[in-house]
Design a protein around this motif. Structure first.
Motif, short mmCIF file in Angstrom:
data_model
loop_
_atom_site.label_atom_id
_atom_site.label_comp_id
_atom_site.label_asym_id
_atom_site.label_seq_id
_atom_site.Cartn_x
_atom_site.Cartn_y
_atom_site.Cartn_z
N SER A 21 0.85 -1.18 0.00
CA SER A 21 0.00 0.00 0.00
C SER A 21 0.89 1.23 0.00
O SER A 21 2.00 1.21 0.52
N MET A 34 -0.08 7.07 -10.98
CA MET A 34 0.78 6.56 -9.91
C MET A 34 1.55 5.34 -10.39
O MET A 34 1.04 4.55 -11.20
N GLY A 55 -7.90 5.20 -12.57
CA GLY A 55 -7.79 3.78 -12.25
C GLY A 55 -8.20 2.83 -13.35
O GLY A 55 -8.15 1.61 -13.17
N ARG A 72 -6.07 1.51 -7.27
CA ARG A 72 -6.06 2.71 -6.44
C ARG A 72 -7.45 2.98 -5.89
O ARG A 72 -8.45 2.58 -6.48
N ASN A 74 -9.15 6.42 -4.85
CA ASN A 74 -8.96 7.87 -4.80
C ASN A 74 -9.58 8.49 -3.56
O ASN A 74 -9.10 9.52 -3.08
N THR A 78 -4.89 6.26 -1.83
CA THR A 78 -4.00 5.12 -1.65
C THR A 78 -3.89 4.34 -2.95
O THR A 78 -4.89 4.13 -3.64
N VAL A 79 -2.67 3.89 -3.25
CA VAL A 79 -2.43 3.01 -4.39
C VAL A 79 -1.90 1.69 -3.84
O VAL A 79 -1.18 1.66 -2.83
N CYS A 96 6.90 3.63 -4.21
CA CYS A 96 5.73 4.31 -4.77
C CYS A 96 6.19 5.64 -5.35
O CYS A 96 7.06 6.31 -4.80
#
Length: 115
Positions: A21, A34, A55, A72, A74, A78-79, A96
């Motif tokens: 994460s 990302m 995404g 992800r 939004n 978090t990705v 990341c």
């Protein structure tokens, strides 16, 4: 300021799974692509996977295609990187990254695949 904090790394046996994460703050997360990168000892950092801002579009390096899934959330900024069927050659520090023009990096999380 831009902050990216990775978590979820660890030691896993070959064939196992891990979920990384990356929690983001300091920028409008939903506007940026990302990335997950990795760097193994003695090797250059390499791109593992990319997810578009919404995404819907993803990219994977050939070495992980079919085993890793980037996603992800939004709302949570978090990705994620779901890693299945892990191999010893997946051992690396995973980073990341928020895409350009921000181009910021997290501190990395160690993934070790070993029996």
């Amino acid at each position: 300021q831009v902050q990216l904090v990775e978590s979820g790394g660890g030691l896993v046996q070959p064939g196992g799974s891990l979920r990384l994460s990356c929690a983001a703050s300091g920028f409008i997360f939903s506007r940026y692509y990302m990335n997950w990168y990795r760097q193994a000892p003695g090797k250059q950092r390499e791109l593992v996977a990319t997810v578009s801002s919404g995404g819907l579009t993803t990219y994977y390096a050939d070495a992980v295609k079919g085993r890793f899934t980037i996603s992800r959330d939004n709302a949570k900024k978090t990705v994620y990187l779901q890693m299945n069927r892990l191999k010893p050659e997946d051992t690396a520090v995973y980073y990341c990254n928020v895409a350009r023009p921000l181009d910021a990096w997290g501190q990395g999380t160690q993934v070790t695949v070993s029996s």
